[in-house]
Design a protein around this motif. Structure first.
Motif, mmCIF file in Angstrom:
data_model
loop_
_atom_site.group_PDB
_atom_site.id
_atom_site.type_symbol
_atom_site.label_atom_id
_atom_site.label_comp_id
_atom_site.label_asym_id
_atom_site.label_seq_id
_atom_site.Cartn_x
_atom_site.Cartn_y
_atom_site.Cartn_z
ATOM 1 N N TYR A 42 0.845 -1.199 0.000
ATOM 2 C CA TYR A 42 0.000 0.000 0.000
ATOM 3 C C TYR A 42 0.871 1.237 0.000
ATOM 4 O O TYR A 42 2.073 1.165 0.257
ATOM 5 N N ARG A 105 -4.169 0.917 -2.398
ATOM 6 C CA ARG A 105 -3.434 -0.296 -2.759
ATOM 7 C C ARG A 105 -2.306 0.041 -3.721
ATOM 8 O O ARG A 105 -2.447 0.844 -4.633
ATOM 9 N N ASP A 120 -8.929 -1.568 -2.473
ATOM 10 C CA ASP A 120 -8.204 -0.474 -3.123
ATOM 11 C C ASP A 120 -7.886 0.656 -2.159
ATOM 12 O O ASP A 120 -6.892 1.340 -2.305
#
Length: 179
Positions: A42, A105, A120
């Motif tokens: 991330y 992400r 995400d």
């Protein structure tokens, strides 16, 4: 034992807890006991400074809008693992603060191969430099930071056991800031 989603904390690691760095064995031990699991790669949604302090120790600074978007690794950890991480990061001693962070992400080949896609966007927690010295640390680094703590950035890192034992970590930070 597997980390239960309801009781897990999501922790964003950006420095020595990442794979390949000196404190990652702590996370490996926690993963072996089921107290932690890797979620994915991330990066911060917003720009934040990532700088190095004394002994090339990485510090994420809670100064939104400065620095760059920072890349790291996200882990789900149990309460027991979180307590171990808090101890490592010196929360009770004023070294770091564990605060909220918004993430998006990143690209991770391992996740792509497994066809496992984490969310995400997620909210997590990260260990930031304590507010008592964060602004000074930013200035000491020439108001420039890194997007990722890499082997090159970490060159010169000194493990805790190899640092002077006669000074506290906060003393070492103060000396660094006053050089």
């Amino acid at each position: 034992m597997v980390v239960e989603a309801e009781t897990a904390a999501l922790i964003f690691t950006y420095g020595t807890l990442k794979r390949g760095f000196s404190n990652h064995p702590l996370l490996q031990d926690m993963m072996a006991t089921g107290d932690a699991s890797y979620v994915g790669s991330y990066r911060t949604r917003d720009s934040l400074p990532l700088v190095c302090g004394p002994y090339r120790v990485p510090f994420l600074l809670n100064l939104p809008g400065r620095g760059q978007r920072v890349t790291g690794e996200l882990y789900a950890v149990s309460q027991r693992a979180l307590e171990k991480m808090d101890e490592l990061e010196g929360l009770q001693r004023g070294h770091y603060e564990r605060l909220a962070i918004d993430l998006v992400r990143g690209d991770d080949e391992e996740e792509t191969k497994k066809k496992k896609r984490p969310p995400d966007h997620t909210a997590a927690q990260a260990y930031y430099a304590h507010r008592s010295y964060a602004e000074e640390m930013w200035k000491k680094n020439g108001e420039e930071g890194y997007c990722c703590y890499t082997e090159k950035v970490a060159r010169g890192y000194v493990k805790r056991k190899d640092r002077p034992q006669t000074l506290t970590f906060l003393d070492q930070i103060r000396l660094f800031l006053n050089e």
